[in-house]
Design an enzyme around this catalytic site. Sequence first.
Site, PDB file in Angstrom:
ATOM      1  N   HIS A  61       0.875  -1.172   0.000  1.00 35.89           N
ATOM      2  CA  HIS A  61       0.000   0.000   0.000  1.00 35.89           C
ATOM      3  C   HIS A  61       0.908   1.217   0.000  1.00 35.89           C
ATOM      4  CE1 HIS A  61      -3.627  -2.383   1.264  1.00 35.89           C
ATOM      5  NE2 HIS A  61      -2.705  -3.137   1.834  1.00 35.89           N
ATOM      6  N   ASN A  93      -6.789   0.494  -2.470  1.00 40.80           N
ATOM      7  CA  ASN A  93      -7.533   1.257  -1.449  1.00 40.80           C
ATOM      8  C   ASN A  93      -6.904   2.631  -1.193  1.00 40.80           C
ATOM      9  OD1 ASN A  93      -5.327  -0.004  -0.225  1.00 40.80           O
ATOM     10  ND2 ASN A  93      -6.302  -0.127   1.770  1.00 40.80           N
ATOM     11  N   ASP A 308       2.480  -6.811   2.616  1.00 46.92           N
ATOM     12  CA  ASP A 308       1.322  -5.995   3.038  1.00 46.92           C
ATOM     13  C   ASP A 308       1.806  -4.697   3.695  1.00 46.92           C
ATOM     14  OD1 ASP A 308      -1.262  -5.170   3.311  1.00 46.92           O
ATOM     15  OD2 ASP A 308      -1.807  -6.563   4.902  1.00 46.92           O
TER      16      ASP A 308
HETATM   17  O1  DOR Z   1      -3.603  -3.777   8.175  1.00 50.09           O
HETATM   18  C1  DOR Z   1      -3.997  -3.466   7.068  1.00 50.09           C
HETATM   19  N1  DOR Z   1      -3.719  -2.281   6.532  1.00 50.09           N
HETATM   20  N2  DOR Z   1      -4.749  -4.325   6.382  1.00 50.09           N
HETATM   21  C2  DOR Z   1      -5.361  -3.963   5.241  1.00 50.09           C
HETATM   22  O2  DOR Z   1      -6.078  -4.746   4.692  1.00 50.09           O
HETATM   23  C3  DOR Z   1      -5.223  -2.609   4.701  1.00 50.09           C
HETATM   24  C4  DOR Z   1      -3.998  -1.987   5.189  1.00 50.09           C
HETATM   25  C5  DOR Z   1      -3.993  -0.490   4.949  1.00 50.09           C
HETATM   26  O3  DOR Z   1      -4.257  -0.085   3.816  1.00 50.09           O
HETATM   27  O4  DOR Z   1      -3.725   0.249   5.879  1.00 50.09           O
END
Ligand code: DOR
Length: 443
Positions: A61, A93, A308
Amino acid sequence: MQRLIVNARLVNEGREFEGDLRIRDGRIEAIGSGLSAREGETVTDAAGAWLLPGMIDDQVHFREPGLTAKGDIASESAAAVAGGLTSFMDMPNTRPPTLDAQALADKYAMAAGRAWGNYGFYLGASNDNLDAVRTLDPKTAPGIKVFMGASTGNMLVDDPEVLDGIFREAPTPIITHCEDTPTIDALQAEYVARYGEDIPPECHPDIRSREACLKSTELAIALARRHGTRLHVLHISTADELRLFEAGPIEGKRITAETCVHFLHFARPDYARLGHQIKCNPAIKDEADREALIRAVAEDVIDVLATDHAPHTWDEKQNPYTRAPSGLPLVQYALVSALEHVHAGRFDVARVVHKFAHAPALLFDVAERGFLREGYWADLVLVRQDDPFTVRREDVLSKCGWSPFEGTTFRSRVAATFVNGELAWDGSGLVGAPRGQRLTFAR
Ligand code: DOR
């Protein structure tokens, strides 16, 4: 640009061997032994260091557009390259979310000339963009991200007919975030009734529970079986879900599983020390889950390793539980953290390379990357073993400026990273300018 790397321990496709590697015009021209330098060639003596293909992180992200106080493509890709990750696939996102072909094209335009690593962007699914999913050009995205559980950003897909349609019609692999939201909402309401908004961080795995993960992963797999979908379930965090997946090589599997470096490193006792720094979705769970996940990597039940990477600012993380966002910055220390399991004798370095470079390349049909092969792009990492260092806040390149690994000593270090044949990280600093290219998908 020509470069010859000599005396390395190359790790590739299950083998570890002494050798030399020649880079020419951005690509690997030759792999061999006793290669002699040509005129004008820069020679790097690797002196026994591991030479690996650059890692391909299929789950980051990087926060652009719209959330750039947390991170951006330039800052986070710089941190990734410092950590030996030469390609990344970024999640939808953002603000706005990546829900159609135009938003996808905008992101590729934003990354051009600013990304230190090679880049791909996922299309996101929502309850009302089935048309965009159906008509996605498979060459423009690694896959389609489906939040089957609500997390950062408002992208939950919970309409059963839409979910069925996505699994039936997706023209690329589907990647899923699996956590059952109604289960989590009910548990969170119980904890709020007991503690108010200041729920202790160590309750996070009880709210974001193993049952929530299991229920949602079961649903994803049932849908994929019904429609023959190519499904990849992201960030598996429990031992319970592992029995839903088959052991064996990734080639030929229609349903695959991924875990992330933090689930192999942290476990419930760490909440007492790190609090919201390790609050993420799905939650880091018990020591027994961590053990089972390490074993699942060793036994080929887990197919892919990723990060992630999800930066949030330090200030945001200081909020009480209900307002502290989930996610942690990981890319810069992800590879060295995975290599700790090699030092601990849990699996070998070839396995890390397989899960973190070969497997994502195979899964998403990434063209000409992810392997040490003549003719492929020269995305490379040199790693020195037995060269310990301790993570310090002042060394963190992510824009958020903190790391859950501060104070942790890792036994190996990234001594150099090459992206498209050019040195991008020399072990202490970034070199040159961003040279990431758009990933292409051979499908
Ligand atoms: O911990 C998380 N952070 N899980 C997610 O699915 C999204 C991510 C975020 O975009 O901060």
